[in-house]
Scaffold this motif. Structure first.
Motif, PDB file in Angstrom:
ATOM      1  N   ASP A  33       0.879  -1.162   0.000  1.00 49.63           N
ATOM      2  CA  ASP A  33       0.000   0.000   0.000  1.00 49.63           C
ATOM      3  C   ASP A  33       0.920   1.217   0.000  1.00 49.63           C
ATOM      4  O   ASP A  33       1.513   1.564   1.024  1.00 49.63           O
ATOM      5  CB  ASP A  33      -0.892  -0.013   1.237  1.00 49.63           C
ATOM      6  CG  ASP A  33      -1.837   1.167   1.283  1.00 49.63           C
ATOM      7  OD1 ASP A  33      -1.681   2.110   0.479  1.00 49.63           O
ATOM      8  OD2 ASP A  33      -2.732   1.165   2.150  1.00 49.63           O
ATOM      9  N   ARG A  35       0.385   4.325  -0.212  1.00 46.33           N
ATOM     10  CA  ARG A  35      -0.124   5.621   0.259  1.00 46.33           C
ATOM     11  C   ARG A  35       0.829   6.269   1.256  1.00 46.33           C
ATOM     12  O   ARG A  35       1.026   7.482   1.226  1.00 46.33           O
ATOM     13  CB  ARG A  35      -1.508   5.470   0.872  1.00 46.33           C
ATOM     14  CG  ARG A  35      -2.591   5.279  -0.183  1.00 46.33           C
ATOM     15  CD  ARG A  35      -3.926   5.115   0.451  1.00 46.33           C
ATOM     16  NE  ARG A  35      -3.920   3.835   1.179  1.00 46.33           N
ATOM     17  CZ  ARG A  35      -4.978   3.242   1.658  1.00 46.33           C
ATOM     18  NH1 ARG A  35      -6.155   3.811   1.554  1.00 46.33           N
ATOM     19  NH2 ARG A  35      -4.893   2.093   2.270  1.00 46.33           N
ATOM     20  N   TYR A  38       3.486   8.083  -0.598  1.00 44.45           N
ATOM     21  CA  TYR A  38       3.025   9.309  -1.237  1.00 44.45           C
ATOM     22  C   TYR A  38       2.670  10.394  -0.219  1.00 44.45           C
ATOM     23  O   TYR A  38       2.779  11.580  -0.514  1.00 44.45           O
ATOM     24  CB  TYR A  38       1.896   9.030  -2.233  1.00 44.45           C
ATOM     25  CG  TYR A  38       2.494   8.572  -3.540  1.00 44.45           C
ATOM     26  CD1 TYR A  38       2.971   9.504  -4.450  1.00 44.45           C
ATOM     27  CD2 TYR A  38       2.664   7.229  -3.816  1.00 44.45           C
ATOM     28  CE1 TYR A  38       3.579   9.096  -5.624  1.00 44.45           C
ATOM     29  CE2 TYR A  38       3.274   6.817  -4.992  1.00 44.45           C
ATOM     30  CZ  TYR A  38       3.739   7.763  -5.892  1.00 44.45           C
ATOM     31  OH  TYR A  38       4.363   7.363  -7.048  1.00 44.45           O
ATOM     32  N   LYS A  39       2.330  10.007   1.006  1.00 47.86           N
ATOM     33  CA  LYS A  39       2.140  11.009   2.062  1.00 47.86           C
ATOM     34  C   LYS A  39       3.488  11.631   2.433  1.00 47.86           C
ATOM     35  O   LYS A  39       3.586  12.845   2.639  1.00 47.86           O
ATOM     36  CB  LYS A  39       1.454  10.375   3.276  1.00 47.86           C
ATOM     37  CG  LYS A  39      -0.005  10.063   3.015  1.00 47.86           C
ATOM     38  CD  LYS A  39      -0.648   9.327   4.181  1.00 47.86           C
ATOM     39  CE  LYS A  39      -2.088   8.960   3.828  1.00 47.86           C
ATOM     40  NZ  LYS A  39      -2.715   8.124   4.866  1.00 47.86           N
ATOM     41  N   HIS A  64       5.896   6.775 -11.066  1.00 44.18           N
ATOM     42  CA  HIS A  64       4.532   6.942 -10.583  1.00 44.18           C
ATOM     43  C   HIS A  64       3.551   5.964 -11.249  1.00 44.18           C
ATOM     44  O   HIS A  64       2.463   5.728 -10.721  1.00 44.18           O
ATOM     45  CB  HIS A  64       4.015   8.360 -10.858  1.00 44.18           C
ATOM     46  CG  HIS A  64       4.777   9.431 -10.159  1.00 44.18           C
ATOM     47  ND1 HIS A  64       4.882   9.513  -8.793  1.00 44.18           N
ATOM     48  CD2 HIS A  64       5.469  10.483 -10.650  1.00 44.18           C
ATOM     49  CE1 HIS A  64       5.609  10.566  -8.464  1.00 44.18           C
ATOM     50  NE2 HIS A  64       5.976  11.166  -9.564  1.00 44.18           N
ATOM     51  N   PHE A  67       1.482   3.469  -9.402  1.00 43.63           N
ATOM     52  CA  PHE A  67       0.842   3.996  -8.208  1.00 43.63           C
ATOM     53  C   PHE A  67      -0.135   5.138  -8.501  1.00 43.63           C
ATOM     54  O   PHE A  67      -0.332   6.025  -7.679  1.00 43.63           O
ATOM     55  CB  PHE A  67       1.921   4.475  -7.226  1.00 43.63           C
ATOM     56  CG  PHE A  67       2.952   3.434  -6.918  1.00 43.63           C
ATOM     57  CD1 PHE A  67       2.615   2.280  -6.227  1.00 43.63           C
ATOM     58  CD2 PHE A  67       4.256   3.580  -7.352  1.00 43.63           C
ATOM     59  CE1 PHE A  67       3.568   1.301  -5.957  1.00 43.63           C
ATOM     60  CE2 PHE A  67       5.214   2.617  -7.085  1.00 43.63           C
ATOM     61  CZ  PHE A  67       4.869   1.475  -6.385  1.00 43.63           C
ATOM     62  N   ARG A  69      -3.351   5.264  -8.477  1.00 38.06           N
ATOM     63  CA  ARG A  69      -4.424   5.373  -7.477  1.00 38.06           C
ATOM     64  C   ARG A  69      -3.932   6.096  -6.222  1.00 38.06           C
ATOM     65  O   ARG A  69      -4.624   6.945  -5.664  1.00 38.06           O
ATOM     66  CB  ARG A  69      -4.965   3.997  -7.106  1.00 38.06           C
ATOM     67  CG  ARG A  69      -5.727   3.336  -8.224  1.00 38.06           C
ATOM     68  CD  ARG A  69      -6.226   1.960  -7.785  1.00 38.06           C
ATOM     69  NE  ARG A  69      -6.916   1.311  -8.877  1.00 38.06           N
ATOM     70  CZ  ARG A  69      -6.625   0.096  -9.313  1.00 38.06           C
ATOM     71  NH1 ARG A  69      -5.680  -0.610  -8.755  1.00 38.06           N
ATOM     72  NH2 ARG A  69      -7.304  -0.433 -10.312  1.00 38.06           N
ATOM     73  N   GLU A  70      -2.738   5.733  -5.762  1.00 35.46           N
ATOM     74  CA  GLU A  70      -2.174   6.360  -4.572  1.00 35.46           C
ATOM     75  C   GLU A  70      -1.881   7.830  -4.812  1.00 35.46           C
ATOM     76  O   GLU A  70      -2.127   8.680  -3.953  1.00 35.46           O
ATOM     77  CB  GLU A  70      -0.903   5.622  -4.129  1.00 35.46           C
ATOM     78  CG  GLU A  70      -1.174   4.240  -3.567  1.00 35.46           C
ATOM     79  CD  GLU A  70      -1.231   3.131  -4.611  1.00 35.46           C
ATOM     80  OE1 GLU A  70      -1.351   3.419  -5.829  1.00 35.46           O
ATOM     81  OE2 GLU A  70      -1.173   1.959  -4.214  1.00 35.46           O
ATOM     82  N   GLU A  73      -5.114   9.669  -4.628  1.00 29.18           N
ATOM     83  CA  GLU A  73      -5.681   9.717  -3.284  1.00 29.18           C
ATOM     84  C   GLU A  73      -4.970  10.772  -2.424  1.00 29.18           C
ATOM     85  O   GLU A  73      -5.603  11.530  -1.702  1.00 29.18           O
ATOM     86  CB  GLU A  73      -5.585   8.348  -2.624  1.00 29.18           C
ATOM     87  CG  GLU A  73      -6.261   8.318  -1.263  1.00 29.18           C
ATOM     88  CD  GLU A  73      -6.294   6.934  -0.651  1.00 29.18           C
ATOM     89  OE1 GLU A  73      -6.179   6.857   0.581  1.00 29.18           O
ATOM     90  OE2 GLU A  73      -6.447   5.949  -1.400  1.00 29.18           O
ATOM     91  N   VAL A  74      -3.656  10.810  -2.515  1.00 28.75           N
ATOM     92  CA  VAL A  74      -2.883  11.733  -1.686  1.00 28.75           C
ATOM     93  C   VAL A  74      -2.821  13.128  -2.307  1.00 28.75           C
ATOM     94  O   VAL A  74      -2.807  14.133  -1.598  1.00 28.75           O
ATOM     95  CB  VAL A  74      -1.463  11.169  -1.441  1.00 28.75           C
ATOM     96  CG1 VAL A  74      -0.595  12.144  -0.661  1.00 28.75           C
ATOM     97  CG2 VAL A  74      -1.551   9.830  -0.702  1.00 28.75           C
TER      98      VAL A  74
END
Length: 186
Positions: A33, A35, A38-39, A64, A67, A69-70, A73-74
């Motif tokens: 995952d 995410r 990416y945070k 990228h 990823f 989707r990530e 999202e971020v």
């Protein structure tokens, strides 16, 4: 892409697989995952961004691709531009680059094995990308031909601005023209 240097800080980056045939790592990366990475990436961008006002980032890196989707999202305001280039034009060069990098780390890296790994990885990444693109919506992506970008850069960038509903001002066009004149590419 420069983005990979930031993503390497969280170890969520395909570049490590470029350095060494780390199949276990690559398998983990395909199933993690991302995410969290990416945070962290966003925090790093914010640190870099503190001196700039009224500007936006242009983040361009194949790292990228798996990823999407990530990223969305971020970074939900992300505008996605997909530059299409014939595999015939870049695969040989890319494999040669991987062989060069691996030869810095390993002695006598096997170009044939690396070529097979690269093609398998490229195919897998493309499958991931197409699944993600379908899931997030095809209309989120502005598709651009690499050859068109090289042959008509200003018109191509104007197409990108138009696609995303951005103002392509005379000042922007003039800055691009001046930059292209000062920095001939091909």
């Amino acid at each position: 892409g420069e983005c990979r240097f930031l993503l390497q800080n969280s170890f969520v980056c395909k570049y490590y697989f470029t350095l060494l045939p780390l199949f276990t790592y690559n398998n983990w990366l395909d199933n993690c995952d991302a995410r969290f990475a990416y945070k962290e990436y966003l925090k790093q961008l914010q640190l870099l961004d503190f001196t700039y006002t009224n500007q936006h980032w242009v983040l361009k890196a194949p790292t990228h691709t798996p990823f999407i989707r990530e990223v969305l999202e971020v970074l939900p305001d992300t505008r996605l531009i997909q530059i299409h280039r014939s595999p015939v034009e870049f695969v040989g060069s890319a494999i040669s680059g991987v062989v060069t990098v691996r030869n810095c780390v390993l002695q006598n890296a096997d170009a044939c094995s690396i070529g097979q790994e690269f093609l398998s990885e490229l195919s897998h990444r493309m499958e991931q990308y197409l699944e993600a693109r379908k899931a997030v919506g095809w209309n989120r992506f502005c598709d651009i031909s690499y050859n068109r970008l090289v042959s008509a850069p200003i018109e191509t960038v104007q197409k990108i601005y138009d696609f995303f509903g951005l103002n392509f001002s005379s000042a922007t066009k003039n800055k691009m023209s001046a930059w292209l004149e000062d920095n001939p590419q091909h």
